[in-house]
Design an enzyme around this catalytic site. Sequence first.
Site, PDB file in Angstrom:
ATOM      1  CG  MET A  26      34.644  29.786  41.838  1.00 49.04           C
ATOM      2  SD  MET A  26      36.357  29.891  41.290  1.00 49.04           S
ATOM      3  CE  MET A  26      37.053  28.440  42.056  1.00 49.04           C
ATOM      4  CG  LEU A  29      26.319  24.822  43.147  1.00 51.89           C
ATOM      5  CD1 LEU A  29      24.922  25.422  43.170  1.00 51.89           C
ATOM      6  CD2 LEU A  29      27.332  25.802  43.747  1.00 51.89           C
ATOM      7  CB  ALA A  31      26.178  18.974  51.209  1.00 49.17           C
ATOM      8  N   GLY A  32      28.119  21.635  50.898  1.00 46.98           N
ATOM      9  CA  GLY A  32      28.734  22.796  51.548  1.00 46.98           C
ATOM     10  C   GLY A  32      28.151  24.098  50.996  1.00 46.98           C
ATOM     11  CG  HIS A  33      28.889  25.251  46.941  1.00 47.79           C
ATOM     12  ND1 HIS A  33      29.430  24.142  46.359  1.00 47.79           N
ATOM     13  CD2 HIS A  33      29.844  26.215  46.845  1.00 47.79           C
ATOM     14  CE1 HIS A  33      30.641  24.402  45.918  1.00 47.79           C
ATOM     15  NE2 HIS A  33      30.923  25.646  46.204  1.00 47.79           N
ATOM     16  CD  GLN A  57      38.926  32.411  42.669  1.00 53.18           C
ATOM     17  OE1 GLN A  57      38.145  33.345  42.596  1.00 53.18           O
ATOM     18  NE2 GLN A  57      38.794  31.465  43.594  1.00 53.18           N
ATOM     19  CD  GLN A 149      37.156  32.634  49.190  1.00 52.01           C
ATOM     20  OE1 GLN A 149      37.789  32.460  48.160  1.00 52.01           O
ATOM     21  NE2 GLN A 149      35.994  32.045  49.406  1.00 52.01           N
ATOM     22  CG  LEU A 180      31.118  18.202  51.848  1.00 52.00           C
ATOM     23  CD1 LEU A 180      29.660  18.397  51.420  1.00 52.00           C
ATOM     24  CD2 LEU A 180      31.561  16.777  51.555  1.00 52.00           C
ATOM     25  NE  ARG A 183      41.246  23.256  43.103  1.00 51.32           N
ATOM     26  CZ  ARG A 183      41.057  24.555  43.355  1.00 51.32           C
ATOM     27  NH1 ARG A 183      40.666  24.950  44.541  1.00 51.32           N
ATOM     28  NH2 ARG A 183      41.255  25.457  42.410  1.00 51.32           N
TER      29      ARG A 183
HETATM   30  O1  PAF Z   1      35.132  30.374  47.286  1.00 42.08           O
HETATM   31  C1  PAF Z   1      34.941  30.419  46.054  1.00 42.08           C
HETATM   32  O2  PAF Z   1      34.277  29.560  45.475  1.00 42.08           O
HETATM   33  C2  PAF Z   1      35.549  31.551  45.242  1.00 42.08           C
HETATM   34  O3  PAF Z   1      36.805  31.894  45.726  1.00 42.08           O
HETATM   35  C3  PAF Z   1      34.629  32.787  45.145  1.00 42.08           C
HETATM   36  C4  PAF Z   1      34.405  33.421  46.507  1.00 42.08           C
HETATM   37  C5  PAF Z   1      33.304  32.394  44.535  1.00 42.08           C
HETATM   38  C6  PAF Z   1      35.284  33.849  44.257  1.00 42.08           C
HETATM   39  O4  PAF Z   1      35.487  33.366  42.963  1.00 42.08           O
END
Ligand code: PAF
Length: 274
Positions: A26, A29, A31-33, A57, A149, A180, A183
């Site tokens: 989402m 971004l 360091a986790g991403h 969501q 998730q 990380l 939020r």
């Molecule tokens: O983990 C996230 O950032 C979101 O839940 C995802 C998997 C991108 C779906 O919108």
Amino acid sequence: MEIFKDIDDLRASLKNETTIAFVPTMGNLHAGHLALVNRAKQLSDCVVVSIFVNRLQFLPHEDFEQYPRTVSDDCKSLSGFNVNRVFVPDEKILFPTPQEFLLALPPVADTLEGKFRPGFFQGVATIVLKLFNIIQPGVAIFGKKDYQQLYVIREMVRQLNIPVEIIACETIRTSDGLALSSRNRYLDAVQRKEASQLYQTLVQTKNEIASGNTDFRALQQHAEDRLRQRGWSVDYLSIHQRNTLLPAETLDTDLVILGAAWLGKTRLIDNLEI
Ligand code: PAF
């Protein structure tokens, strides 16, 4: 790096690729991403990252409007990482008409996060399925930070026979243990200092279990009380079986402790495998 807003253009550019590694995000971004992106790059020369804040969501009172949107910074970080393609669709592209087809999810989606955020996993699963259909990746990478998730997506892929391999990456933490998360930026300085206590509480609970305490209910209660005494408002702190996410019963199965709690107006989640 190419940035795509349109589904047809992205599909055309991916037409001749054999294995696509996909990282859904989402945005905003950190360091986790980027660790997920790194893993994707080890798995394929063709990496696609999507950036889309998915309205489905978020509950009506949640932070959809407020959620940090930093697409141009995100694209800069990704170009430094040699990512081939970024998919940044507008809402009108992904939802040209209201999204009326929604996945029906198994009971596990109503527990833990699902109990406190009803509809959350339906929104996640529906958007991830749409993105899988658009991108048709061979592998997709998710972080263990969002443990439930990851579980729900794995079950979706298994039960719906979706030909995507799901790869899990470890949670990235700051030096004091805070996981990380986009939020974390909502926390003020005092809350930021306190925030690592969620992880410290998970660690303490894990240590208790490691030293032979299997009174899971008492351990959960003790962990929740500890956080409440420090000023947190706790949604749950709960010990579960890793392979089903059902409540822990014995030490014969692998376990995970999952927690969600509020510091002021900020809700943090974390987990720790035992
Ligand atoms: O983990 C996230 O950032 C979101 O839940 C995802 C998997 C991108 C779906 O919108």
